[in-house]
Design a protein around this motif. Structure first.
Motif, PDB file in Angstrom:
ATOM      1  N   CYS A  37      19.247-135.043  69.439  1.00 49.86           N
ATOM      2  CA  CYS A  37      18.392-133.930  70.076  1.00 49.86           C
ATOM      3  C   CYS A  37      16.891-134.060  69.703  1.00 49.86           C
ATOM      4  O   CYS A  37      16.373-133.615  68.952  1.00 49.86           O
ATOM      5  CB  CYS A  37      19.126-132.524  69.866  1.00 49.86           C
ATOM      6  SG  CYS A  37      18.036-131.071  70.481  1.00 49.86           S
ATOM      7  N   CYS A  82      22.148-130.718  74.251  1.00 50.08           N
ATOM      8  CA  CYS A  82      22.524-130.494  72.834  1.00 50.08           C
ATOM      9  C   CYS A  82      23.419-129.213  72.761  1.00 50.08           C
ATOM     10  O   CYS A  82      23.090-127.935  73.306  1.00 50.08           O
ATOM     11  CB  CYS A  82      21.303-130.227  71.877  1.00 50.08           C
ATOM     12  SG  CYS A  82      21.650-129.670  70.255  1.00 50.08           S
ATOM     13  N   CYS A 121      16.330-129.820  68.210  1.00 50.13           N
ATOM     14  CA  CYS A 121      16.539-129.801  66.914  1.00 50.13           C
ATOM     15  C   CYS A 121      16.895-130.834  65.994  1.00 50.13           C
ATOM     16  O   CYS A 121      17.335-130.590  64.862  1.00 50.13           O
ATOM     17  CB  CYS A 121      17.606-128.435  66.798  1.00 50.13           C
ATOM     18  SG  CYS A 121      19.208-129.383  67.332  1.00 50.13           S
ATOM     19  N   GLY A 142      18.807-128.499  73.844  1.00 48.59           N
ATOM     20  CA  GLY A 142      17.716-129.593  73.987  1.00 48.59           C
ATOM     21  C   GLY A 142      18.336-130.901  74.774  1.00 48.59           C
ATOM     22  O   GLY A 142      19.511-131.045  74.704  1.00 48.59           O
ATOM     23  N   CYS A 200      21.357-126.044  70.580  1.00 48.57           N
ATOM     24  CA  CYS A 200      20.120-125.722  71.248  1.00 48.57           C
ATOM     25  C   CYS A 200      19.667-125.963  72.757  1.00 48.57           C
ATOM     26  O   CYS A 200      19.072-125.280  73.165  1.00 48.57           O
ATOM     27  CB  CYS A 200      18.846-126.057  70.368  1.00 48.57           C
ATOM     28  SG  CYS A 200      18.250-127.612  70.707  1.00 48.57           S
TER      29      CYS A 200
HETATM   30 ZN    ZN Z   1      19.320-129.451  69.475  1.00 47.83          ZN
END
Ligand code: ZN
Ligand code: OAD
Length: 244
Positions: free
Chosen positions: A126, A147, A129, A152, A150
């Motif tokens: 990711c 992700c 994170c 992402g 998070c």
């Molecule tokens: Zn992430």
């Protein structure tokens, strides 16, 4: 193919050997190289498919290309070249593989000391994170996934043009290069830096350089032995002579 007896004698007395490999070692497994005849970068744009900017511009296109390459890699097997390198661990105290390849074939062939300078196509992470995800999480994802933690964007864990190499791995590769008695340069055009500094570091520290390639490259005039031939044929032959 011409393998000198002097080289075999040198190999018999070596304690620490290093293989610096590139796309050519996997060519006989059916994976395209980047340059030269049939090379990927002759027909595809490295800027679009293998750069950070290319990914940010069109993550889905780059993701799709990596998924395609993963499929090819999954369907291929390590060849005789990868296997001989793995077998040599039984005969030498130290065998290190420093590879520019992301295809994981050295690992699948059984090598245990592998330093991957350009990452590994079987991993993703990711961008926000930094959580790692194996390929098995996204086998059917046609678009760049998000992700789970998070949200992402997830990208392949490979080094793209313009990005820095994993510093610790590169430093370790340099260390192993300077400790090696013989450094084999197998199936690489040796034009992509900083990776191509590895054999140069080995030579500067006194190692014998041996190149195995189907043609002469940028580094040929600096090596002690140039063996012209396919990695999957030269390496088994070399091993046979070594065992005699
Ligand atoms: Zn992430
Ligand atoms: P290249 O595609 O630049 O070079 C492959 C080399 O393998 C050429 O010198 C070929 O002559 C040789 N070759 C082809 N078939 C062979 C065979 N059967 N046996 C022995 N040699 C053979 O690949 P790399 O040098 O690995 O980077 O390229 C370096 C980097 O450029 C790659 O890691 C990748 C690429 O863009 C990134 O993606 C960051």
């Amino acid at each position: 193919m011409d393998i000198s007896q002097k080289l075999i004698a040198k190999l018999k007395s070596a304690k620490s050997i290093l293989f610096f490999t590139g796309a050519g070692i996997s060519a006989e497994s059916g994976i395209d190289t980047f340059r030269g005849k049939g090379g990927l970068w002759n027909k595809m744009s490295a800027q679009e498919l293998a750069s950070f900017d290319g990914f940010m511009k069109n993550p889905n296109l780059v993701w799709e290309w990596y998924q395609y390459r993963r499929k090819i890699v999954r369907e291929t097997e390590p060849n005789a070249g990868h296997k001989v390198i793995a077998q040599l661990e039984k005969h030498f105290n130290k065998v290190t593989v420093v590879t520019q390849n992301v295809d994981n074939l050295h690992k699948r062939a059984g090598s245990s000391n592998i330093l991957e300078l350009h990452g590994n196509i079987e991993r993703n992470f990711c961008m926000d994170c930094k959580t790692f995800y194996g390929v098995e999480n996204f086998l059917d994802s046609e678009k760049a996934p998000r992700c789970k933690k998070c949200g992402g964007i997830i990208r392949p864990d490979v080094v793209w043009f313009g990005e820095t190499l994993p510093q610790e791995i590169f430093a370790e590769a340099e260390r192993k290069a300077t400790e090696s008695d013989i450094c084999f340069i197998v199936g690489t055009s040796a034009v992509v830096y900083p990776a191509a500094y590895i054999p140069i570091s080995a030579k500067e520290a006194g190692a014998t350089l041996v190149e195995i390639n189907i043609e002469a490259t940028e580094i040929t005039n600096q090596v002690d032995y140039s063996i012209i031939g396919k990695a999957g044929e030269v390496l088994p032959k070399l091993f046979e002579l070594f065992l005699e």
